[in-house]
Design a protein around this motif. Sequence first.
Motif, mmCIF file in Angstrom:
data_model
loop_
_atom_site.group_PDB
_atom_site.id
_atom_site.type_symbol
_atom_site.label_atom_id
_atom_site.label_comp_id
_atom_site.label_asym_id
_atom_site.label_seq_id
_atom_site.Cartn_x
_atom_site.Cartn_y
_atom_site.Cartn_z
ATOM 1 N N LEU A 8 -71.006 29.772 13.090
ATOM 2 C CA LEU A 8 -71.130 29.779 14.542
ATOM 3 C C LEU A 8 -70.009 30.561 15.196
ATOM 4 O O LEU A 8 -70.171 31.197 16.224
ATOM 5 C CB LEU A 8 -71.112 28.339 15.077
ATOM 6 N N ARG A 9 -68.868 30.501 14.586
ATOM 7 C CA ARG A 9 -67.713 31.142 15.190
ATOM 8 C C ARG A 9 -67.704 32.659 14.998
ATOM 9 O O ARG A 9 -67.267 33.396 15.874
ATOM 10 C CB ARG A 9 -66.451 30.526 14.585
ATOM 11 N N GLY B 246 -65.947 25.928 24.847
ATOM 12 C CA GLY B 246 -67.002 26.916 25.039
ATOM 13 C C GLY B 246 -67.724 27.329 23.775
ATOM 14 O O GLY B 246 -68.607 28.176 23.805
ATOM 15 N N ARG B 247 -67.341 26.760 22.622
ATOM 16 C CA ARG B 247 -68.035 27.103 21.379
ATOM 17 C C ARG B 247 -68.825 25.901 20.891
ATOM 18 O O ARG B 247 -68.367 24.770 21.006
ATOM 19 C CB ARG B 247 -67.025 27.373 20.263
ATOM 20 N N PRO B 248 -70.000 26.157 20.267
ATOM 21 C CA PRO B 248 -70.722 25.040 19.662
ATOM 22 C C PRO B 248 -69.977 24.532 18.423
ATOM 23 O O PRO B 248 -69.377 25.333 17.682
ATOM 24 C CB PRO B 248 -72.076 25.645 19.289
ATOM 25 N N LEU B 249 -70.002 23.225 18.227
ATOM 26 C CA LEU B 249 -69.322 22.642 17.072
ATOM 27 C C LEU B 249 -70.262 21.610 16.469
ATOM 28 O O LEU B 249 -70.722 20.693 17.152
ATOM 29 C CB LEU B 249 -68.022 21.979 17.536
ATOM 30 N N VAL B 250 -70.593 21.769 15.188
ATOM 31 C CA VAL B 250 -71.554 20.879 14.548
ATOM 32 C C VAL B 250 -70.824 19.702 13.910
ATOM 33 O O VAL B 250 -69.868 19.899 13.154
ATOM 34 C CB VAL B 250 -72.356 21.641 13.471
ATOM 35 N N VAL B 251 -71.251 18.495 14.239
ATOM 36 C CA VAL B 251 -70.638 17.314 13.641
ATOM 37 C C VAL B 251 -71.725 16.477 12.994
ATOM 38 O O VAL B 251 -72.694 16.102 13.647
ATOM 39 C CB VAL B 251 -69.914 16.469 14.718
#
Lengths: 267, 356
Positions: A200-201, A243-248
């Motif tokens: 994603l990054r 501002g970034r998506p983060l998957v948990v």
Amino acid sequence: MILDVRGLAFSYNSHPVLEGIEFSLGAGELLAILGPNGVGKTTLLKCMNAIHKPTGGAVYVHWRSVLELSPRDIARDVAYVAQRSEVARLTVFDTVLMGRKPHIRWKVSDTDVKIVDAALSRLHLNALRLRYIDTLSGGELQKVSVARALVQEPQILLLDEPTSSLDLKNQIDILTMIRRVVDEHQIAAVMTMHDLNTALRFAHKFLFLKSGRIHSAGAIQEMTAEMIESVYGLPVAVHHHYGRPLVVPLCEDVPAPLPTRSAAQIN
Amino acid sequence: MHFGDGEIPEEYRRYVGRKVLFITGATAALIFSLVFSLSMGAAEVPAVEVIRSLLGSAVSERSDIIVINIRLPQAVAAVLAGAGLAAAGATMQSILRNPLGSPFTLGISHAAAFGAAFAVMVLGGGVMSSKTVGAVSITNPYVTTLAAFIFSLLAAAVIIGISRVRGASPEVMVLTGVALGALFTAGTMFLQYFADDVQLAAMVFWTFGDTARATWTELAVIAGVCVVCFVYFIANGWNLNAIDAGDETAKGLGVRVERLRLVGMLLASLLTAVIISFLGIIGFVGLVAPHMVRRIIGADHRFLMPAAMLIGALLLLLSDTAARLMLAPHVLPVSVLTAFMGAPVFLLLILRGRRK
């Protein structure tokens, strides 16, 4: 359009591994191929430079089908970084110089040597140039492999899990470098990955594989928690962090952390 | 994409220069040793006369006969065999990705020995008499040589055939080679068990590699095969380097890995087969010369290949000269001495080498 994959299929001993794969990639785009272990990510990557010969469909590099090109011609346009490299008693400089092989006819020219020198400076590997590669650390070795791929002066860069065995710092270093090369030189890059957050990054686009087919694909911003859950079979939440998506991952039966003990007790 | 702002680092230039210097030095040492070897023996010929004989302006007919007719064939045999075995070893070590790759590991020498024993026993190739220790020559040397050659090529053909069916992976090749080695050794022992004294002596004697066996015609055959193989091996220096970095990396660089592995294997086997069929089994040089060179100038095959050939030639020529001189008037077979001379040097290199 630099890379165009049309209806690609691949079977191994008449056992289908990939079917109906279609996507395309333009200049300056970085694609992350994602999906569970054993789903055919590496196989798909290897079909793109004909290390594996596709059994159906076609892969076009600049509108030329890879099946009609010689291995050497493919290597002039497509560079491949394998997940693991064997190490021989070769210096860093000579290892990177090997990347010029598809362009060398008889003799290494001064231009070849200069290109290698420039690539080593760009990746901050100058200090290591006369070290034998069997003395390097995993992170250094991976940078050398990327440098070797870059001096091929490819239009397309293929990377098989470029950060799989690296520590956090080296992961960030390598991917930052790859992303910079993609942006600056307007080449296309495809990498297989496991870590969704890293993908994603750094990537522009993603492609989820499930059971040898494309499950979903699109721009990174379009990735949803439902897709991830459907591909990996694990519920996740997608947060937005600076501002970034983060998957948990959301799993209920994860053991609770041990009660905190003081450093003295641990020792 | 393009990187346009590089330069040629002085440091790298010097590093390449050192490798070129090593090869030049080894060439000089080989020439010096050749002259030395030709001048030494039961009748000493001064170095100057050796050089004049070689250049065709001999002072006396006596030194001409000694140098050109007696000593030169043996010295040339040693140089060709040493270079050939070292090149075959270096190639096998790379394409099999195995530091133990050599004609011995792959059963090719065992097959040759079996072929020779088979010729002696079944084809009546050899009641032996002694030339060096009295009057040994194999009465029908061509049958023995041919049988040894055919069986060693047969072993190579089986290895290559199985690799084609199962995929040309190093594991398949090495395991097939080891199995064949065991099979041919058993076959040889079987023949030896039923052989009479004279036949047994002939079989054992054949396995002592000896450079004195070759005639000019045979040397021409060996030289011809050597030249073809050397050109192929040296021309594929980059490809061998790429294979050392892993099959997938090599394929990504446009190398036809399977083809290189099969052709390389075929030529290395052919080269070995020609040498050991004519001269008998000469071990160690093929295994050790590439390793010595790799420890000194690294594993870049563009330099490793010619350097290993030179060191192999030098090692075998010096062993051969020592074998002629040490127990004079008795002459030891060179195969005994190669290991005697090579092993200590090799052990020293291992001990001196940097620890990982």
